[in-house]
Every structure is written in structure tokens, then in C-alpha cells.
Design a protein around this motif. Structure first.
Motif, PDB file in Angstrom:
ATOM      1  N   TYR A   1       0.935  16.318 -11.309  1.00 27.41           N
ATOM      2  CA  TYR A   1       1.546  17.003 -10.177  1.00 27.41           C
ATOM      3  C   TYR A   1       1.407  16.226  -8.864  1.00 27.41           C
ATOM      4  N   CYS A   2       0.242  15.656  -8.595  1.00 25.06           N
ATOM      5  CA  CYS A   2      -0.007  15.063  -7.269  1.00 25.06           C
ATOM      6  C   CYS A   2       0.312  13.575  -7.174  1.00 25.06           C
ATOM      7  N   HIS A   3      -0.323  12.756  -7.995  1.00 27.30           N
ATOM      8  CA  HIS A   3      -0.254  11.313  -7.776  1.00 27.30           C
ATOM      9  C   HIS A   3       0.594  10.550  -8.779  1.00 27.30           C
ATOM     10  N   GLY A   4       1.002  11.142  -9.851  1.00 30.62           N
ATOM     11  CA  GLY A   4       1.775  10.421 -10.854  1.00 30.62           C
ATOM     12  C   GLY A   4       0.877   9.560 -11.721  1.00 30.62           C
TER      13      GLY A   4
ATOM     14  N   GLY B   1       4.277  10.358  -8.051  1.00 30.34           N
ATOM     15  CA  GLY B   1       3.853  11.732  -7.794  1.00 30.34           C
ATOM     16  C   GLY B   1       4.328  12.211  -6.432  1.00 30.34           C
ATOM     17  N   ARG B   2       3.754  13.310  -5.981  1.00 32.12           N
ATOM     18  CA  ARG B   2       4.110  13.868  -4.672  1.00 32.12           C
ATOM     19  C   ARG B   2       3.463  13.087  -3.527  1.00 32.12           C
ATOM     20  N   ALA B   3       2.369  12.421  -3.814  1.00 32.14           N
ATOM     21  CA  ALA B   3       1.655  11.625  -2.807  1.00 32.14           C
ATOM     22  C   ALA B   3       2.206  10.194  -2.823  1.00 32.14           C
TER      23      ALA B   3
ATOM     24  N   ASP C   1       2.602   6.244  -3.410  1.00 35.39           N
ATOM     25  CA  ASP C   1       2.204   5.384  -4.528  1.00 35.39           C
ATOM     26  C   ASP C   1       0.998   4.544  -4.128  1.00 35.39           C
TER      27      ASP C   1
ATOM     28  N   ASP D   1      -0.877  16.596   4.347  1.00 31.50           N
ATOM     29  CA  ASP D   1      -1.190  16.094   3.006  1.00 31.50           C
ATOM     30  C   ASP D   1      -2.488  16.728   2.533  1.00 31.50           C
TER      31      ASP D   1
END
Length: 136
Positions: free
Chosen positions: A69-72, A78-80, A82, A106
Motif C-alpha cells: 500500500y505505501c512504498h511499493g 507505491g503511494r510514497a 520511490d 506524508d
């Protein structure tokens, strides 16, 4: 381990400290050499952040707890922002952000109560490694 004789003697520590303590001391002295004149309150990693086993442990933990969900996965998508190719993320900022979390635009939960300092440092080692890879 064995000490040194001559103009700048040093006692042998190999019989006093175990291998882990010596590795931690070497990492600290290396860090001191790289950070002369910087803030003495900066957190110090207990191991070399380029240690492949620690990077892999951080990678595994990252994909289990930070990705999705957050960083991939693998630090991208992700949402944050890279992490690949990111050179502005200092070890201090990475450690403190993971440990304390962040509020504001954030939001990130604090992991200091859920992960040990060593586990957080493994995540920092992985993020440091991702910063050396080309951005996607």
C-alpha cells in the motif's frame, strides 16, 4: 584484534571483545571517519550498511511490512516517493523517520515500538542500497 606497537600503540582487544563487538566498533570508527565535524547525536548503525546479508534482511522486511500500500515492492510504485536513485535520504533521516514516523501531508506510522533498532538499521541499509540503483 592483535593491537599495535610503535609510536601510536594500541592494546589487543581480540581477547576482550567478541567478533560482533569488534564489528560494531569498526563500523563506528568508520562512521566517525566519514562524519568528522557532523552532529555527534546522529544515530550510528551497529554494522556496515553495505553488508549484503543486512541489505537482504532489510529487503525481506521491507517487502513484508513497508511495501504494498505505501512504498511499493522493491521501493518503487507505491503511494510514497520511490527509493531507487534517491541520494537525498541520509541514514539519519531514514532511521529517525522509520523509528519515529511522520505526521502531516506524508503520514507514516512509527516503527520504533514494533521493530528493534537493528531491524530498523537493516531497513536503512536496504534503502541506502536502493539509492545506489538507477531511478525507474
Amino acid at each position: 584484534m592483535t593491537g599495535k606497537h610503535g609510536d601510536h600503540p594500541m592494546p589487543p582487544w581480540g581477547t576482550v571483545l567478541d567478533a560482533k563487538a569488534i564489528d560494531e566498533l569498526v563500523a563506528y570508527v568508520k562512521w566517525l571517519g566519514e562524519h568528522q565535524g557532523t552532529d555527534a547525536t546522529e544515530p550510528v548503525p551497529p554494522f556496515d550498511l553495505n553488508d549484503k546479508a543486512r541489505i537482504e534482511a532489510g529487503h525481506t522486511r521491507f517487502n513484508k511490512t513497508c511495501a504494498g500500500y505505501c512504498h511499493g515492492y522493491d521501493g518503487v510504485g507505491g503511494r510514497a516517493p520511490d527509493f531507487k536513485g534517491r541520494t537525498d535520504l541520509t541514514t539519519k533521516l531514514a532511521f529517525e523517520t522509520i523509528y519515529n514516523g511522520r505526521v502531516g501531508a506524508d503520514v507514516m506510522p512509527p516503527w520504533g515500538g514494533a521493530l528493534s533498532d537493528e531491524q530498523i538499521w537493516e531497513l536503512v541499509a536496504y534503502l541506502h542500497y536502493l539509492g545506489t540503483l538507477p531511478a525507474e
